[in-house]
Design an enzyme around this catalytic site. Structure first.
Site, PDB file in Angstrom:
ATOM      1  N   ILE A 116      -7.702  -9.877 -11.245  1.00  0.00           N
ATOM      2  CA  ILE A 116      -8.285  -8.568 -11.534  1.00  0.00           C
ATOM      3  C   ILE A 116      -8.808  -8.535 -12.966  1.00  0.00           C
ATOM      4  O   ILE A 116      -9.902  -8.006 -13.234  1.00  0.00           O
ATOM      5  CB  ILE A 116      -7.261  -7.440 -11.307  1.00  0.00           C
TER       6      ILE A 116
ATOM      7  N   SER B 153      -2.990   1.114  -6.049  1.00  0.00           N
ATOM      8  CA  SER B 153      -3.231  -0.223  -5.498  1.00  0.00           C
ATOM      9  C   SER B 153      -4.592  -0.286  -4.832  1.00  0.00           C
ATOM     10  O   SER B 153      -5.227   0.742  -4.573  1.00  0.00           O
ATOM     11  CB  SER B 153      -2.153  -0.575  -4.474  1.00  0.00           C
ATOM     12  N   CYS B 154      -5.027  -1.493  -4.511  1.00  0.00           N
ATOM     13  CA  CYS B 154      -6.306  -1.659  -3.816  1.00  0.00           C
ATOM     14  C   CYS B 154      -6.270  -0.960  -2.458  1.00  0.00           C
ATOM     15  O   CYS B 154      -7.246  -0.321  -2.048  1.00  0.00           O
ATOM     16  CB  CYS B 154      -6.635  -3.145  -3.646  1.00  0.00           C
TER      17      CYS B 154
ATOM     18  N   ASN C 197      -1.828 -14.121  -5.237  1.00  0.00           N
ATOM     19  CA  ASN C 197      -1.093 -15.066  -6.076  1.00  0.00           C
ATOM     20  C   ASN C 197       0.416 -14.837  -6.056  1.00  0.00           C
ATOM     21  O   ASN C 197       1.180 -15.702  -6.485  1.00  0.00           O
ATOM     22  CB  ASN C 197      -1.591 -14.987  -7.521  1.00  0.00           C
TER      23      ASN C 197
ATOM     24  N   ARG D 286       7.655 -13.716   2.003  1.00  0.00           N
ATOM     25  CA  ARG D 286       6.571 -14.110   1.103  1.00  0.00           C
ATOM     26  C   ARG D 286       6.747 -15.521   0.542  1.00  0.00           C
ATOM     27  O   ARG D 286       5.839 -16.062  -0.070  1.00  0.00           O
ATOM     28  CB  ARG D 286       6.437 -13.111  -0.045  1.00  0.00           C
TER      29      ARG D 286
ATOM     30  N   ASN E  10     -10.403  -6.285  -1.767  1.00  0.00           N
ATOM     31  CA  ASN E  10      -9.205  -5.906  -2.517  1.00  0.00           C
ATOM     32  C   ASN E  10      -9.217  -6.413  -3.951  1.00  0.00           C
ATOM     33  O   ASN E  10      -8.378  -6.020  -4.758  1.00  0.00           O
ATOM     34  CB  ASN E  10      -7.939  -6.392  -1.811  1.00  0.00           C
TER      35      ASN E  10
END
Length: 481
Positions: free
Chosen positions: A139, A288-289, A320, A334, A453
């Protein structure tokens, strides 16, 4: 002459007209802080083909392509006016002029439509506002690209510095290279050079100091000539007021977080609740996106149909935060390989809706699946409405919202029958309504909302920063309310 020859000649003529538009658009932007739009899409620094493609987008409005021969006279008129900083939509000028029956000339109509940006009404050009990026990941680098792109006359936002942890030999060279080339978003549009001796990246003439620090307390920004800056924290390390307050160091006036804020940190979705930011608020979040993708269409649907309850399932590209290969991760699932699996995980976007849209009384639940694509996600929004409707009514309404409402920079609309996720890489909207996938039966509506996103969210961040910095200039003609 054959039909094909006629088509080709027409194309070459339009190319020539588009070429003549570029210097006018550039001069307005550089000298008067005027951004020329075409149905909410900026024409600044665009190529001939991009200008023509943007005109073709107007088919969604009138069923026919908007011609550059139609918009050029409005652009030439703008060049003759004493304009102040503003955004002027020549597509909307052409559309509203077509509907006007008063017999005004284009010059007369245009002068009237943009009167708020001329003469005694115009906003004075402001001194540029310093911006600092804390962190330089996905970002951070996209926000940097946008800040550099929008530097224009130098009277808007100015990226002065980025703050990162030291990474060893040639750290600044490697970071500049990541800014220059991106596997998803392509090449940086411009030139980048590195001054290692002065720890500076120079991008399109913007000198960006690279400051190495392990903690906010280590930096005195005034030592770099930075004052009253807006700091954008895109690390996500601190998300509450206490943690983010560490950034309020000498030279920093406000802190903007690119992640959902916790506690009493305001969560802002531009286009929906950015006007609730208090002038003295120093810490805020851009949510958030996914929250940015959900809240604008949710507001639009609630305004017109009423929303009783809803559930959102997001199919989200991997990030990431996940592992390339199976390895330990503090969160469940995750830790499994991101590029090899679909991974069920949680999303806070549904609960975050109430922070950005408190007037929405409906309960919204949500869950998420991470999938093996690197960018662009989709939110499937299942709504129970307060009244029965039809698929066509919903689509007509959302299409109009995307074109003429105050949410037109947040909501886009596509009717392409074969649209897939990669088509939306680089979209500047918070979400894109997929008309072909929309389902409506009685009081139940299911919307499929694409969103980049990374880039679309970064554009929302920039809009919030422009607003709090005072360089979010008014748009003419004013969108319908």
């Amino acid at each position: 002459m054959t039909v094909n020859d006629d088509s080709f000649t027409n194309w070459k003529n339009r190319e020539e007209i588009a070429e003549s538009m570029i210097p006018i658009i550039g001069k307005l932007h550089r000298e008067q802080d005027v951004t020329v739009l075409l149905h909410s899409r900026s024409l600044v620094n665009k190529s001939v083909v991009s200008i023509l493609k943007t005109h073709r987008f107007a088919r969604q409005i009138a069923g026919a392509e908007l011609s550059v021969t139609e918009t050029l006279p409005f652009l030439k008129t703008l060049a003759e006016l004493d304009l102040g900083p503003s955004q002027i939509d020549i597509g909307m000028l052409a559309a509203t002029y077509r509907e006007d029956d008063r017999g005004l000339s284009i010059a007369e109509f245009t002068a009237e439509a943009v009167a708020g940006a001329t003469g005694a009404n115009k906003i004075e050009r402001r001194e540029g506002r310093d911006v600092v990026l804390y962190g330089f990941g996905r970002i951070g680098r996209l926000v940097a690209r946008l800040l550099i792109e929008k530097s224009g006359s130098g009277n808007g936002l100015r990226l002065r510095a980025i703050v990162v942890r030291g990474g060893g030999d040639q750290d600044i060279v490697k970071r500049a290279s990541l800014l220059r080339r991106d596997s998803i978003h392509g090449q940086f549009q411009g030139t980048i050079t590195v001054d290692e001796a002065n720890s500076t990246i120079i991008a399109n003439g913007n000198e960006i100091k690279v400051i190495y620090a392990n903690d906010p307390s280590e930096v005195d920004y005034t030592a770099y000539g930075i004052k009253d800056a807006i700091l954008i924290d895109n690390t996500g390390k601190w998300r509450d007021r206490e943690g983010l307050s560490q950034h309020l160091r000498p030279g920093i006036d406000k802190v903007v977080l690119t992640a959902p804020g916790k506690g009493d940190v305001p969560n802002i979705v531009h286009g929906v609740n950015h006007d609730t930011i208090k002038p003295d608020e120093q810490i805020l979040s851009c949510a958030s996106c996914t929250t940015n993708a959900l809240v604008p269409p949710l507001k639009a649907m609630d305004d017109e149909f009423g929303v009783q309850r809803g559930h959102v399932e997001t199919v989200h590209s991997f990030t990431n935060d996940q592992n390339l290969l199976d390895n330990y991760h503090k969160s469940e699932r995750r830790g499994r390989s991101a590029p090899l699996n679909m991974v069920i995980t949680e999303t806070g976007a549904a609960s975050a809706v109430s922070k950005a849209l408190p007037e929405l009384k409906a309960k919204i639940t949500g869950s998420s699946i991470r999938v093996p694509v690197p960018d662009v996600s989709i939110a499937i929004l299942n709504l129970q409405l307060a009244r029965e409707t039809t698929r066509q009514e919903v689509l007509d309404y959302l299409r109009e919202v995307s074109l003429t409402s105050p949410l037109k920079r947040q909501i886009d609309f596509i009717s392409a029958p074969d649209a897939v996720s990669s088509d939306f890489i680089g979209s500047r909207h918070a979400s894109i309504v997929d008309a072909g996938a929309t389902k409506v039966e009685g009081d139940n509506a299911i919307l499929y909302l694409w969103y980049d996103n990374e880039f679309g969210y970064s554009c929302q961040v920039i809009r919030v920063v422009q607003h709090v910095s005072g360089v979010e200039y008014p748009t003419y003609p004013a969108p319908a309310v």
